[in-house]
Scaffold this active site. Structure first.
Site, PDB file in Angstrom:
ATOM      1  N   GLU A   1      -1.517  -3.263  20.764  1.00 44.47           N
ATOM      2  CA  GLU A   1      -2.689  -2.119  20.701  1.00 44.47           C
ATOM      3  C   GLU A   1      -3.894  -3.394  19.821  1.00 44.47           C
ATOM      4  O   GLU A   1      -3.663  -4.639  20.344  1.00 44.47           O
ATOM      5  CB  GLU A   1      -2.418  -1.335  19.355  1.00 44.47           C
ATOM      6  CG  GLU A   1      -1.579  -1.657  18.348  1.00 44.47           C
ATOM      7  CD  GLU A   1      -2.241  -2.394  17.215  1.00 44.47           C
ATOM      8  OE1 GLU A   1      -2.768  -1.586  16.543  1.00 44.47           O
ATOM      9  OE2 GLU A   1      -2.452  -3.411  17.121  1.00 44.47           O
ATOM     10  N   MET A   2      -4.685  -2.763  19.292  1.00 48.50           N
ATOM     11  CA  MET A   2      -5.916  -3.859  19.051  1.00 48.50           C
ATOM     12  C   MET A   2      -6.016  -3.739  17.585  1.00 48.50           C
ATOM     13  O   MET A   2      -7.341  -4.323  17.087  1.00 48.50           O
ATOM     14  CB  MET A   2      -7.247  -3.248  19.752  1.00 48.50           C
ATOM     15  CG  MET A   2      -6.979  -3.444  21.392  1.00 48.50           C
ATOM     16  SD  MET A   2      -8.278  -3.090  22.070  1.00 48.50           S
ATOM     17  CE  MET A   2      -9.393  -4.477  21.842  1.00 48.50           C
ATOM     18  N   GLU A   3      -5.568  -3.319  16.713  1.00 48.55           N
ATOM     19  CA  GLU A   3      -5.907  -3.136  15.299  1.00 48.55           C
ATOM     20  C   GLU A   3      -5.131  -3.555  13.886  1.00 48.55           C
ATOM     21  O   GLU A   3      -5.609  -3.758  12.958  1.00 48.55           O
ATOM     22  CB  GLU A   3      -6.463  -1.605  14.875  1.00 48.55           C
ATOM     23  CG  GLU A   3      -7.813  -1.041  15.691  1.00 48.55           C
ATOM     24  CD  GLU A   3      -7.502  -0.875  17.037  1.00 48.55           C
ATOM     25  OE1 GLU A   3      -8.376  -0.778  17.978  1.00 48.55           O
ATOM     26  OE2 GLU A   3      -6.255  -0.406  17.440  1.00 48.55           O
TER      27      GLU A   3
ATOM     28  N   ASP B   1       0.016   4.414  27.571  1.00 47.23           N
ATOM     29  CA  ASP B   1       0.313   3.652  28.706  1.00 47.23           C
ATOM     30  C   ASP B   1       1.325   2.519  28.852  1.00 47.23           C
ATOM     31  O   ASP B   1       1.933   2.167  27.769  1.00 47.23           O
ATOM     32  CB  ASP B   1      -1.067   3.026  29.324  1.00 47.23           C
ATOM     33  CG  ASP B   1      -1.609   2.052  28.544  1.00 47.23           C
ATOM     34  OD1 ASP B   1      -1.462   1.060  28.760  1.00 47.23           O
ATOM     35  OD2 ASP B   1      -1.860   2.396  27.233  1.00 47.23           O
TER      36      ASP B   1
ATOM     37  N   ARG C   1      -4.797  11.405  25.145  1.00 48.62           N
ATOM     38  CA  ARG C   1      -4.732  10.626  24.054  1.00 48.62           C
ATOM     39  C   ARG C   1      -5.517  11.218  22.958  1.00 48.62           C
ATOM     40  O   ARG C   1      -5.215  10.837  21.836  1.00 48.62           O
ATOM     41  CB  ARG C   1      -5.354   9.251  24.511  1.00 48.62           C
ATOM     42  CG  ARG C   1      -4.715   8.436  25.796  1.00 48.62           C
ATOM     43  CD  ARG C   1      -5.104   7.028  25.892  1.00 48.62           C
ATOM     44  NE  ARG C   1      -6.203   7.266  26.481  1.00 48.62           N
ATOM     45  CZ  ARG C   1      -6.691   7.138  27.810  1.00 48.62           C
ATOM     46  NH1 ARG C   1      -5.553   7.382  28.384  1.00 48.62           N
ATOM     47  NH2 ARG C   1      -7.762   7.117  28.288  1.00 48.62           N
TER      48      ARG C   1
ATOM     49  N   GLY D   1      -8.192   5.422  16.015  1.00 52.64           N
ATOM     50  CA  GLY D   1      -9.518   4.739  16.248  1.00 52.64           C
ATOM     51  C   GLY D   1     -10.513   5.425  17.001  1.00 52.64           C
ATOM     52  O   GLY D   1     -11.685   5.446  16.679  1.00 52.64           O
TER      53      GLY D   1
ATOM     54  N   ARG E   1      -2.549   3.924  10.294  1.00 52.05           N
ATOM     55  CA  ARG E   1      -3.186   3.853  11.446  1.00 52.05           C
ATOM     56  C   ARG E   1      -2.537   4.866  12.285  1.00 52.05           C
ATOM     57  O   ARG E   1      -1.127   4.624  12.339  1.00 52.05           O
ATOM     58  CB  ARG E   1      -3.264   2.509  12.077  1.00 52.05           C
ATOM     59  CG  ARG E   1      -3.655   2.550  13.425  1.00 52.05           C
ATOM     60  CD  ARG E   1      -3.919   1.265  13.989  1.00 52.05           C
ATOM     61  NE  ARG E   1      -3.658   0.943  15.715  1.00 52.05           N
ATOM     62  CZ  ARG E   1      -4.390   1.700  16.581  1.00 52.05           C
ATOM     63  NH1 ARG E   1      -5.431   2.516  16.185  1.00 52.05           N
ATOM     64  NH2 ARG E   1      -4.131   1.329  17.640  1.00 52.05           N
ATOM     65  N   VAL E   2      -2.981   5.660  12.989  1.00 56.92           N
ATOM     66  CA  VAL E   2      -2.384   6.661  14.227  1.00 56.92           C
ATOM     67  C   VAL E   2      -3.335   6.582  15.181  1.00 56.92           C
ATOM     68  O   VAL E   2      -4.339   7.033  15.683  1.00 56.92           O
ATOM     69  CB  VAL E   2      -2.587   8.166  13.403  1.00 56.92           C
ATOM     70  CG1 VAL E   2      -1.346   8.456  12.649  1.00 56.92           C
ATOM     71  CG2 VAL E   2      -3.902   8.626  13.035  1.00 56.92           C
TER      72      VAL E   2
ATOM     73  N   SER F   1      -2.950   4.598  19.610  1.00 51.53           N
ATOM     74  CA  SER F   1      -2.267   4.636  21.063  1.00 51.53           C
ATOM     75  C   SER F   1      -2.031   3.111  20.997  1.00 51.53           C
ATOM     76  O   SER F   1      -2.417   2.096  20.561  1.00 51.53           O
ATOM     77  CB  SER F   1      -3.108   5.036  21.934  1.00 51.53           C
ATOM     78  OG  SER F   1      -4.360   4.501  22.268  1.00 51.53           O
TER      79      SER F   1
ATOM     80  N   ARG G   1     -23.170   6.541  12.522  1.00 51.72           N
ATOM     81  CA  ARG G   1     -22.626   5.967  13.937  1.00 51.72           C
ATOM     82  C   ARG G   1     -21.690   6.669  14.657  1.00 51.72           C
ATOM     83  O   ARG G   1     -21.147   6.214  15.583  1.00 51.72           O
ATOM     84  CB  ARG G   1     -22.294   4.420  13.686  1.00 51.72           C
ATOM     85  CG  ARG G   1     -23.286   3.598  12.830  1.00 51.72           C
ATOM     86  CD  ARG G   1     -22.644   2.292  12.767  1.00 51.72           C
ATOM     87  NE  ARG G   1     -23.729   1.162  12.291  1.00 51.72           N
ATOM     88  CZ  ARG G   1     -24.155   0.395  12.953  1.00 51.72           C
ATOM     89  NH1 ARG G   1     -23.905   0.060  14.226  1.00 51.72           N
ATOM     90  NH2 ARG G   1     -25.220  -0.442  12.584  1.00 51.72           N
TER      91      ARG G   1
ATOM     92  N   ARG H   1     -10.521  12.126  18.030  1.00 53.38           N
ATOM     93  CA  ARG H   1      -9.172  12.374  17.531  1.00 53.38           C
ATOM     94  C   ARG H   1      -9.105  12.505  16.138  1.00 53.38           C
ATOM     95  O   ARG H   1      -8.351  13.289  15.673  1.00 53.38           O
ATOM     96  CB  ARG H   1      -8.153  11.043  17.900  1.00 53.38           C
ATOM     97  CG  ARG H   1      -6.524  11.430  17.457  1.00 53.38           C
ATOM     98  CD  ARG H   1      -5.859   9.940  17.664  1.00 53.38           C
ATOM     99  NE  ARG H   1      -5.758   9.780  19.245  1.00 53.38           N
ATOM    100  CZ  ARG H   1      -5.778   8.437  19.394  1.00 53.38           C
ATOM    101  NH1 ARG H   1      -5.757   7.576  18.504  1.00 53.38           N
ATOM    102  NH2 ARG H   1      -5.716   8.098  20.760  1.00 53.38           N
TER     103      ARG H   1
ATOM    104  N   HIS I   1     -21.290   1.592   6.117  1.00 53.37           N
ATOM    105  CA  HIS I   1     -20.778   2.443   7.394  1.00 53.37           C
ATOM    106  C   HIS I   1     -20.241   3.582   7.414  1.00 53.37           C
ATOM    107  O   HIS I   1     -20.050   4.262   8.262  1.00 53.37           O
ATOM    108  CB  HIS I   1     -20.012   1.230   8.039  1.00 53.37           C
ATOM    109  CG  HIS I   1     -20.480   0.015   8.246  1.00 53.37           C
ATOM    110  ND1 HIS I   1     -20.455  -1.099   7.616  1.00 53.37           N
ATOM    111  CD2 HIS I   1     -21.232  -0.364   9.540  1.00 53.37           C
ATOM    112  CE1 HIS I   1     -21.240  -1.851   7.878  1.00 53.37           C
ATOM    113  NE2 HIS I   1     -21.644  -1.766   9.120  1.00 53.37           N
TER     114      HIS I   1
END
Length: 231
Positions: free
Chosen positions: A175-177, A200, A213, A20, A87-88, A90, A43, A24, A4
């Protein structure tokens, strides 16, 4: 060459910043790195290597969510021998103690994901940051909030009221990661940290724009570079 990322051996530095958003990643490379060159467009998940203060560093987009991040973190650790990933990203503030655009440095990451429940057969593994990276980032950003974050599997949560219970137990933001990143770093014997900018506010309703962002969260990048290359 991994599936990937697709970079050749030696094209990725030992320290990688992991936003992410691939746009960015491009902005970070163009704004902060010298002689940055793109090593991957697979991708559309852009990756760059350049130098910061004379030291090689890479920045790689990871996509949204733990399954996507897990692909990139696994290949960075396993195929490219990356030693440190920061990780940088939001995050959304969950408490009025944290303001819009504040930095949150995640000492640990709670989650509703089943990834670790499956891997640990029902045991509750506690994913935490690398202490040296955490300490270096906290020293570089004394204004930042250091504490727990929540890595959610769904951006639009089916049970948002459950976050109240998390806040009561010290969780600062969502967040999500990060949970997957911390777990994979531990599995590979590497170092990881998540530094997030509040984009936010779940309580007050304040929010930043998509362009903000993508292109204005520079303070967390400076902190990440300082921590990643000094620790």
């Amino acid at each position: 060459m991994s599936t990937h990322i697709g970079a050749a051996p030696g094209e990725i530095a030992p320290t990688v910043l992991l936003p992410g958003d691939p746009l960015r990643a491009r902005w970070i490379a163009e704004t902060f790195l010298d002689d940055a060159r793109c090593y991957s467009e697979v991708r559309g998940m852009l990756g760059y290597t350049g130098t910061w203060n004379g030291t090689p560093v890479s920045v790689q987009g990871s996509g949204m969510g733990q399954p996507s991040l897990a692909i990139y973190a696994t290949e960075l650790f396993g195929d490219y021998d990356v030693q440190s990933v920061i990780r940088v990203g939001s995050c959304g503030a969950l408490t009025e103690r944290v303001g819009i655009r504040d930095l949150v440095i995640a000492s640990g990451a709670c989650t509703d994901s089943a990834m670790n429940r499956i891997a640990f057969e029902g045991l509750d593994y506690a994913p935490v940051a690398d202490f040296r990276l955490l300490r270096a980032a906290a020293d570089a950003a004394p204004e930042a909030h250091v504490g727990l974050i929540f890595s959610g599997d769904a951006f639009y949560a089916a049970r948002p009221e459950l976050m109240t219970r998390m806040v009561e137990h010290g969780v600062l933001a969502v967040e999500m990661e990060a949970s997957a990143l911390y777990t994979l770093a531990a599995r590979h014997g590497r170092r990881a940290l998540a530094i997030c900018t509040v984009s936010d506010h779940i309580v007050t309703g304040e929010e930043t724009t998509s362009q903000e962002r993508e292109q204005t969260f520079g303070r967390m990048v400076e902190v990440a570079l300082t921590a990643g290359l000094a620790s």
